[in-house]
Design a protein around this motif. Structure first.
Motif, PDB file in Angstrom:
ATOM      1  N   TYR A   1      19.482  34.664  35.865  1.00 48.25           N
ATOM      2  CA  TYR A   1      20.848  34.139  35.806  1.00 48.25           C
ATOM      3  C   TYR A   1      21.638  34.635  37.011  1.00 48.25           C
ATOM      4  N   GLN A   2      22.635  33.834  37.405  1.00 48.47           N
ATOM      5  CA  GLN A   2      23.531  34.260  38.472  1.00 48.47           C
ATOM      6  C   GLN A   2      24.967  34.181  37.984  1.00 48.47           C
ATOM      7  N   ILE A   3      25.713  35.237  38.204  1.00 47.82           N
ATOM      8  CA  ILE A   3      27.117  35.286  37.783  1.00 47.82           C
ATOM      9  C   ILE A   3      27.976  35.670  38.985  1.00 47.82           C
ATOM     10  N   ASN A   4      29.091  34.997  39.139  1.00 45.71           N
ATOM     11  CA  ASN A   4      30.036  35.350  40.195  1.00 45.71           C
ATOM     12  C   ASN A   4      30.940  36.462  39.661  1.00 45.71           C
ATOM     13  N   TRP A   5      30.521  37.706  39.885  1.00 43.90           N
ATOM     14  CA  TRP A   5      31.219  38.862  39.316  1.00 43.90           C
ATOM     15  C   TRP A   5      32.629  39.008  39.890  1.00 43.90           C
ATOM     16  N   LYS A   6      32.823  38.633  41.157  1.00 49.19           N
ATOM     17  CA  LYS A   6      34.153  38.761  41.767  1.00 49.19           C
ATOM     18  C   LYS A   6      35.152  37.837  41.074  1.00 49.19           C
ATOM     19  N   ASP A   7      34.704  36.620  40.738  1.00 47.37           N
ATOM     20  CA  ASP A   7      35.581  35.689  40.020  1.00 47.37           C
ATOM     21  C   ASP A   7      35.911  36.220  38.633  1.00 47.37           C
TER      22      ASP A   7
ATOM     23  N   GLU B   1      40.493  40.266  28.501  1.00 48.44           N
ATOM     24  CA  GLU B   1      40.118  39.427  27.356  1.00 48.44           C
ATOM     25  C   GLU B   1      39.257  38.255  27.793  1.00 48.44           C
ATOM     26  N   GLN B   2      39.680  37.555  28.851  1.00 50.68           N
ATOM     27  CA  GLN B   2      38.897  36.428  29.356  1.00 50.68           C
ATOM     28  C   GLN B   2      37.513  36.874  29.796  1.00 50.68           C
ATOM     29  N   THR B   3      37.440  38.025  30.444  1.00 51.40           N
ATOM     30  CA  THR B   3      36.162  38.526  30.934  1.00 51.40           C
ATOM     31  C   THR B   3      35.205  38.824  29.784  1.00 51.40           C
ATOM     32  N   ILE B   4      35.690  39.533  28.760  1.00 50.40           N
ATOM     33  CA  ILE B   4      34.836  39.868  27.617  1.00 50.40           C
ATOM     34  C   ILE B   4      34.375  38.599  26.909  1.00 50.40           C
ATOM     35  N   ASN B   5      35.291  37.641  26.731  1.00 51.34           N
ATOM     36  CA  ASN B   5      34.931  36.404  26.045  1.00 51.34           C
ATOM     37  C   ASN B   5      33.972  35.543  26.864  1.00 51.34           C
ATOM     38  N   THR B   6      34.197  35.498  28.179  1.00 49.32           N
ATOM     39  CA  THR B   6      33.307  34.725  29.054  1.00 49.32           C
ATOM     40  C   THR B   6      31.905  35.320  29.050  1.00 49.32           C
TER      41      THR B   6
END
Length: 208
Positions: A144-150, A157-162
């Motif tokens: 998997y690839q995730i854009n950690w900076k974004d 809250e958004q980060t945990i839910n995403t």
């Protein structure tokens, strides 16, 4: 929020508040659902079907998440491309008998009213360091690839839910995360689940 909503039982997808998801709609029943939703309040309930019940009408999990259509486009071949923004979790009270092609449910939001207000819980990005580290390893292992900076531009809250929505966990594990009482509980449960994955990975490497 409405007490009766159209529901979209989408397998292998669990939707969280304060996240957004692009959806490609092509089945006639869901085309009808989007048409009706666009004419009214643009709300749709996302819910995970169970593996029980009728094949064409499976049983549904009790807890889902209502979203609002914030973007709508129609393709030349008649598909709908929409973006759904997560608003609030709900509990299903019962299914509504209807002549419509899609399913509708009576729902209750009272146990999840915190989803509608800005979270005051004291979680900082520094508290997510272990989650980030463990997830990066897990994502790399599974390609998997995730854009950690974004991600870090979002609220905690958004980060945990995403991360709860996008992580390569089982549907059962994601449903558990969806049903946690609050953000602190979700963060703690996310850490617990990650520990089982990192321990499993470590055990496999040790055996080899």
């Amino acid at each position: 929020l409405p007490k009766k909503i159209p529901v979209f039982p989408l397998s292998n997808f669990i939707f969280f508040p304060n996240t957004s998801a692009p959806l490609n709609i092509f089945e006639p029943r869901y085309i009808q659902m989007i048409d009706d939703s666009m004419k009214s309040n643009r709300y749709i309930g996302m819910i995970q079907p169970k593996k029980t019940g009728n094949l064409k009408k499976p049983d549904l999990h009790k807890i889902g998440c209502i979203g609002k259509i914030t973007s709508f486009n129609e393709t030349d071949d008649g598909r709908y491309l929409i973006v759904l923004n997560g608003i609030c979790r709900y509990e299903t009270i019962g299914e509504v008998n209807s002549t419509k092609l899609y399913r509708e449910c009576e729902v209750n939001f009272k146990n999840f009213s915190n989803d509608l207000i800005e979270q005051k819980e004291q979680i900082k990005f520094s508290d997510l360091k272990q989650i980030f580290n463990d997830l990066k390893k897990l994502f790399e292992q599974q390609g998997y690839q995730i854009n950690w900076k974004d991600l870090e531009k979002q609220s905690v809250e958004q980060t945990i839910n995403t991360l709860s929505m996008a992580s390569p966990f089982t549907l059962e594990e994601k449903q558990i995360l969806l049903e946690t009482e609050n953000l602190v509980d979700r963060k703690n449960k996310l850490e617990e689940i990650l520990i089982t994955y990192t321990n499993f990975s470590f055990t496999n490497k040790t055996i080899q």
